[in-house]
Motif scaffolding. Structure first.
Motif, PDB file in Angstrom:
ATOM      1  N   PRO A   1       9.941 -12.900  27.384  1.00 23.41           N
ATOM      2  CA  PRO A   1       9.563 -11.461  28.790  1.00 23.41           C
ATOM      3  C   PRO A   1       8.443 -11.683  27.673  1.00 23.41           C
ATOM      4  CG  PRO A   1      11.309 -11.093  28.203  1.00 23.41           C
ATOM      5  CD  PRO A   1      11.609 -11.579  26.766  1.00 23.41           C
ATOM      6  N   PRO A   2       7.025 -12.049  28.586  1.00 24.27           N
ATOM      7  CA  PRO A   2       5.444 -11.465  28.230  1.00 24.27           C
ATOM      8  C   PRO A   2       5.544  -9.831  27.824  1.00 24.27           C
ATOM      9  CG  PRO A   2       5.112 -12.501  30.500  1.00 24.27           C
ATOM     10  CD  PRO A   2       7.023 -12.425  30.323  1.00 24.27           C
ATOM     11  N   LEU A   3       6.123  -8.743  28.114  1.00 19.19           N
ATOM     12  CA  LEU A   3       6.078  -7.088  27.989  1.00 19.19           C
ATOM     13  C   LEU A   3       6.977  -7.324  26.419  1.00 19.19           C
ATOM     14  CD1 LEU A   3       6.851  -6.237  31.531  1.00 19.19           C
ATOM     15  CD2 LEU A   3       4.892  -5.836  29.794  1.00 19.19           C
ATOM     16  N   ARG A   4       7.422  -8.361  26.192  1.00 19.20           N
ATOM     17  CA  ARG A   4       7.778  -8.651  24.950  1.00 19.20           C
ATOM     18  C   ARG A   4       7.542  -8.461  23.448  1.00 19.20           C
ATOM     19  NH1 ARG A   4      11.853  -4.460  23.118  1.00 19.20           N
ATOM     20  NH2 ARG A   4      12.793  -5.893  22.086  1.00 19.20           N
ATOM     21  N   ARG A   5       6.663  -9.244  23.912  1.00 18.66           N
ATOM     22  CA  ARG A   5       5.368  -9.975  22.746  1.00 18.66           C
ATOM     23  C   ARG A   5       4.466  -9.688  22.949  1.00 18.66           C
ATOM     24  NH1 ARG A   5       4.152 -15.384  27.006  1.00 18.66           N
ATOM     25  NH2 ARG A   5       6.183 -15.931  27.369  1.00 18.66           N
ATOM     26  N   GLY A   6       4.205  -9.050  21.552  1.00 14.66           N
ATOM     27  CA  GLY A   6       3.126  -7.862  20.506  1.00 14.66           C
ATOM     28  C   GLY A   6       2.100  -8.963  20.012  1.00 14.66           C
ATOM     29  N   LEU A   7       0.986  -7.748  19.851  1.00 13.69           N
ATOM     30  CA  LEU A   7       0.105  -8.247  18.936  1.00 13.69           C
ATOM     31  C   LEU A   7      -1.005  -7.678  18.009  1.00 13.69           C
ATOM     32  CD1 LEU A   7      -1.918 -10.560  18.543  1.00 13.69           C
ATOM     33  CD2 LEU A   7      -3.793  -9.396  20.738  1.00 13.69           C
ATOM     34  N   VAL A   8      -0.380  -7.784  17.350  1.00 17.46           N
ATOM     35  CA  VAL A   8      -1.483  -6.704  15.986  1.00 17.46           C
ATOM     36  C   VAL A   8      -2.665  -7.707  15.398  1.00 17.46           C
ATOM     37  CG1 VAL A   8      -0.632  -5.197  14.772  1.00 17.46           C
ATOM     38  CG2 VAL A   8       0.464  -5.828  15.724  1.00 17.46           C
ATOM     39  N   LEU A   9      -3.665  -7.143  15.986  1.00 16.17           N
ATOM     40  CA  LEU A   9      -5.020  -7.289  14.614  1.00 16.17           C
ATOM     41  C   LEU A   9      -5.535  -6.451  14.085  1.00 16.17           C
ATOM     42  CD1 LEU A   9      -6.361  -9.459  17.526  1.00 16.17           C
ATOM     43  CD2 LEU A   9      -4.864 -10.778  15.040  1.00 16.17           C
ATOM     44  N   ALA A  10      -5.990  -6.582  13.246  1.00 16.68           N
ATOM     45  CA  ALA A  10      -6.734  -5.931  11.519  1.00 16.68           C
ATOM     46  C   ALA A  10      -7.561  -6.926  11.813  1.00 16.68           C
ATOM     47  CB  ALA A  10      -6.402  -6.121  10.176  1.00 16.68           C
ATOM     48  N   ALA A  11      -9.326  -5.865  10.793  1.00 17.16           N
ATOM     49  CA  ALA A  11     -10.671  -5.994  11.265  1.00 17.16           C
ATOM     50  C   ALA A  11     -10.839  -5.257  10.125  1.00 17.16           C
ATOM     51  CB  ALA A  11     -11.326  -6.396  12.661  1.00 17.16           C
TER      52      ALA A  11
ATOM     53  N   ALA B   1      -1.615  -4.643   9.875  1.00 13.11           N
ATOM     54  CA  ALA B   1      -0.986  -5.027  10.379  1.00 13.11           C
ATOM     55  C   ALA B   1       0.562  -5.571  10.473  1.00 13.11           C
ATOM     56  CB  ALA B   1      -1.827  -5.928  10.720  1.00 13.11           C
ATOM     57  N   LEU B   2       0.572  -6.461   9.387  1.00 16.86           N
ATOM     58  CA  LEU B   2       1.919  -6.650   8.640  1.00 16.86           C
ATOM     59  C   LEU B   2       2.600  -5.328   8.999  1.00 16.86           C
ATOM     60  CD1 LEU B   2       3.065  -9.784   8.333  1.00 16.86           C
ATOM     61  CD2 LEU B   2       2.877  -9.482   6.318  1.00 16.86           C
ATOM     62  N   ARG B   3       3.244  -4.974   8.179  1.00 14.33           N
ATOM     63  CA  ARG B   3       3.592  -3.595   8.292  1.00 14.33           C
ATOM     64  C   ARG B   3       3.793  -2.740  10.076  1.00 14.33           C
ATOM     65  NH1 ARG B   3       3.335   1.963   4.619  1.00 14.33           N
ATOM     66  NH2 ARG B   3       5.396   2.989   5.284  1.00 14.33           N
ATOM     67  N   TYR B   4       3.027  -3.276  11.004  1.00 13.13           N
ATOM     68  CA  TYR B   4       2.658  -3.056  11.807  1.00 13.13           C
ATOM     69  C   TYR B   4       3.771  -3.914  12.984  1.00 13.13           C
ATOM     70  CZ  TYR B   4       0.787   0.293  16.039  1.00 13.13           C
ATOM     71  OH  TYR B   4       0.834   0.783  17.183  1.00 13.13           O
ATOM     72  N   ALA B   5       3.760  -4.665  12.681  1.00 12.41           N
ATOM     73  CA  ALA B   5       4.681  -5.406  13.202  1.00 12.41           C
ATOM     74  C   ALA B   5       6.027  -5.981  12.716  1.00 12.41           C
ATOM     75  CB  ALA B   5       3.468  -7.208  12.670  1.00 12.41           C
TER      76      ALA B   5
ATOM     77  N   ASP C   1       9.835  -8.919  20.898  1.00 11.59           N
ATOM     78  CA  ASP C   1      11.290  -9.521  20.428  1.00 11.59           C
ATOM     79  C   ASP C   1      10.613 -10.089  19.164  1.00 11.59           C
ATOM     80  OD1 ASP C   1      12.985  -9.143  22.010  1.00 11.59           O
ATOM     81  OD2 ASP C   1      11.575 -10.363  23.459  1.00 11.59           O
ATOM     82  N   ALA C   2       9.214 -10.637  19.465  1.00  8.17           N
ATOM     83  CA  ALA C   2       7.721 -11.325  18.383  1.00  8.17           C
ATOM     84  C   ALA C   2       6.611 -10.714  18.213  1.00  8.17           C
ATOM     85  CB  ALA C   2       7.673 -12.629  18.910  1.00  8.17           C
ATOM     86  N   VAL C   3       6.727 -10.722  17.467  1.00  9.87           N
ATOM     87  CA  VAL C   3       4.603 -10.085  17.229  1.00  9.87           C
ATOM     88  C   VAL C   3       4.213 -11.244  16.436  1.00  9.87           C
ATOM     89  CG1 VAL C   3       2.867  -7.805  16.002  1.00  9.87           C
ATOM     90  CG2 VAL C   3       5.240  -7.842  16.448  1.00  9.87           C
ATOM     91  N   VAL C   4       2.655 -11.395  17.457  1.00  7.38           N
ATOM     92  CA  VAL C   4       2.055 -11.973  16.928  1.00  7.38           C
ATOM     93  C   VAL C   4       0.507 -11.353  15.731  1.00  7.38           C
ATOM     94  CG1 VAL C   4      -0.663 -13.633  17.182  1.00  7.38           C
ATOM     95  CG2 VAL C   4       1.723 -13.561  19.122  1.00  7.38           C
ATOM     96  N   CYS C   5       0.163 -11.715  14.615  1.00  7.11           N
ATOM     97  CA  CYS C   5       0.288 -11.085  13.679  1.00  7.11           C
ATOM     98  C   CYS C   5      -1.135 -11.509  13.084  1.00  7.11           C
ATOM     99  CB  CYS C   5       0.763 -10.026  12.836  1.00  7.11           C
ATOM    100  SG  CYS C   5       1.121  -8.828  11.786  1.00  7.11           S
ATOM    101  N   GLY C   6      -2.218 -10.844  12.912  1.00 10.53           N
ATOM    102  CA  GLY C   6      -3.321 -11.215  11.587  1.00 10.53           C
ATOM    103  C   GLY C   6      -4.551 -10.516  11.338  1.00 10.53           C
ATOM    104  N   ALA C   7      -5.549 -10.478  10.891  1.00 10.62           N
ATOM    105  CA  ALA C   7      -6.702 -10.297  10.447  1.00 10.62           C
ATOM    106  C   ALA C   7      -7.496 -11.003  10.671  1.00 10.62           C
ATOM    107  CB  ALA C   7      -6.384  -9.661   9.137  1.00 10.62           C
ATOM    108  N   TYR C   8      -8.498 -10.491  11.158  1.00 15.37           N
ATOM    109  CA  TYR C   8     -10.038 -11.609  11.418  1.00 15.37           C
ATOM    110  C   TYR C   8     -11.400 -11.158  10.677  1.00 15.37           C
ATOM    111  CZ  TYR C   8     -11.179  -8.830  15.033  1.00 15.37           C
ATOM    112  OH  TYR C   8     -11.179  -7.520  16.319  1.00 15.37           O
ATOM    113  N   GLU C   9     -12.348 -12.067  10.800  1.00 11.89           N
ATOM    114  CA  GLU C   9     -13.915 -11.244  10.319  1.00 11.89           C
ATOM    115  C   GLU C   9     -14.588 -12.266  10.320  1.00 11.89           C
ATOM    116  OE1 GLU C   9     -15.505  -8.272   9.977  1.00 11.89           O
ATOM    117  OE2 GLU C   9     -13.893  -7.501   8.364  1.00 11.89           O
TER     118      GLU C   9
END
Length: 335
Positions: free
Chosen positions: A81-91, A155-159, A169-177
């Motif tokens: 379900p789209p509502l169970r797909r999380g996203l956490v990014l850091a910068a 971000a990984l801890r948040y996920a 159910d799943a989290v896309v997690c990462g960082a960018y700069e």
């Protein structure tokens, strides 16, 4: 909190070594430094057929969107379900370049409102996570965090917390700069001497059982994540040592179990009891990626590790953090 075993089951990278995991892996495994600087293989193009840009082509956000697109290629999240797909990014410095441009233009142009309105959305930190959620149907929890060079671990801890509390159910997690003149000027003013670089690292974080059921081999189990803060530089090593001790205790390990150490720099390269561990230093190979640095460290642990690996980071602004992973070099086989 539930006993969910969060794992990293996929990753996507772009670094000064090139776009993709392969050039990054080659740089880490051979230990040959790359020139640093920009991700030369990555380009952003202005919208076709428009004399006046109505939508910003924001390089850092474009990098994050492209990396997430690669991570999720092949309908990885189909059936969830789209509502169970999380996203956490850091910068670390997202939006600063755009904010300074907007401020300069409002002060130097004939009228204060004579500015490019397309810049406004990218002045806020969550521009990339918002755009990525829209583009890839990630309609669950959405967050943007910052902790300087420790951002990737934050971000990984948040996920991991989102999974443990059954918020996703799943989290896309990462960082960018990204690399720009203003970020370089700020770093030079702060006394940073390393070559500045840019990039993005994103990971698919999900429960181990779900990854195996979907046929995705487990790249690394997230055993523990700990952090602390310090007010004075002289306290940094002690705060990090305490965090490492807590992480080892939480994972049921002792220092002798750690095979690989991935420090952020020289300051955190010698935690107590870990002199035996092989060390890999991504910053020495790829340059100072600032907000994306810890994501590169996690990726380096996955590409170079075998068994327990410890990622440590110290940020001069007062963040100390560490992450214990159990790396499966060939991927834990699917069930």
């Amino acid at each position: 909190m539930s006993a969910t075993r969060a794992v990293i089951s996929a990753m996507s990278l772009m670094s000064p070594a090139g776009v993709g995991v392969a050039p990054f892996r080659d740089a880490v495994r051979t230990g040959r430094p790359v020139p640093g600087g920009r991700v030369e293989d990555f380009r952003t193009e202005p919208p076709a057929g428009s004399g006046r840009p109505v939508r910003l082509i924001d390089r850092p956000s474009a990098m994050a969107l492209a990396a997430i697109g690669t991570l999720l290629a092949g309908d990885v999240l189909d059936g969830w379900p789209p509502l169970r797909r999380g996203l956490v990014l850091a910068a670390g410095a997202a939006g600063i370049d755009q904010s300074m441009t907007l401020t300069r233009d409002s002060l130097t142009r004939p009228r204060p409102d004579n500015v490019n309105p397309a810049l406004v959305p990218a002045c806020v930190m969550n521009y990339a996570s918002g755009q990525a959620a829209i583009a890839h149907g990630l309609r669950g929890p959405n967050a943007t965090v910052t902790a300087g060079r420790a951002g990737g671990l934050a971000a990984l801890r948040y996920a991991r917390l989102l999974l443990a509390r059954d918020r996703a159910d799943a989290v896309v997690c990462g960082a960018y700069e990204d690399l720009n003149e203003r970020r370089v000027a700020i770093a030079e003013a702060a006394g940073v001497k390393a070559t500045a670089s840019e990039g993005c690292g994103v990971f698919l974080v999900e429960p181990r059982e779900r990854a195996l059921a979907a046929g995705r081999p487990v790249l690394a189990e997230i055993l523990a994540l700990e952090s602390g803060v310090f007010a004075e530089p002289r306290d940094a090593a002690g705060v990090l040592a305490d965090a490492v001790a807590r992480a080892l205790d939480a994972a049921g390990l002792v220092p002798a179990d750690v095979r690989l150490l991935v420090p952020s720099g020289a300051e955190d390269a010698d935690p107590p009891g870990l002199a035996h561990a092989r060390a890999v230093r991504p910053a020495g190979l790829l340059g100072d990626a600032f907000g994306a640095a810890a994501a590169f460290q996690v990726a380096a642990a996955i590409t170079a590790g075998d068994g327990p690996a410890l990622v440590t980071t110290l940020d001069p602004d007062g963040h100390a953090a560490c992450c214990l992973l159990r790396v499966h070099p060939e991927g834990e086989p699917a069930a």
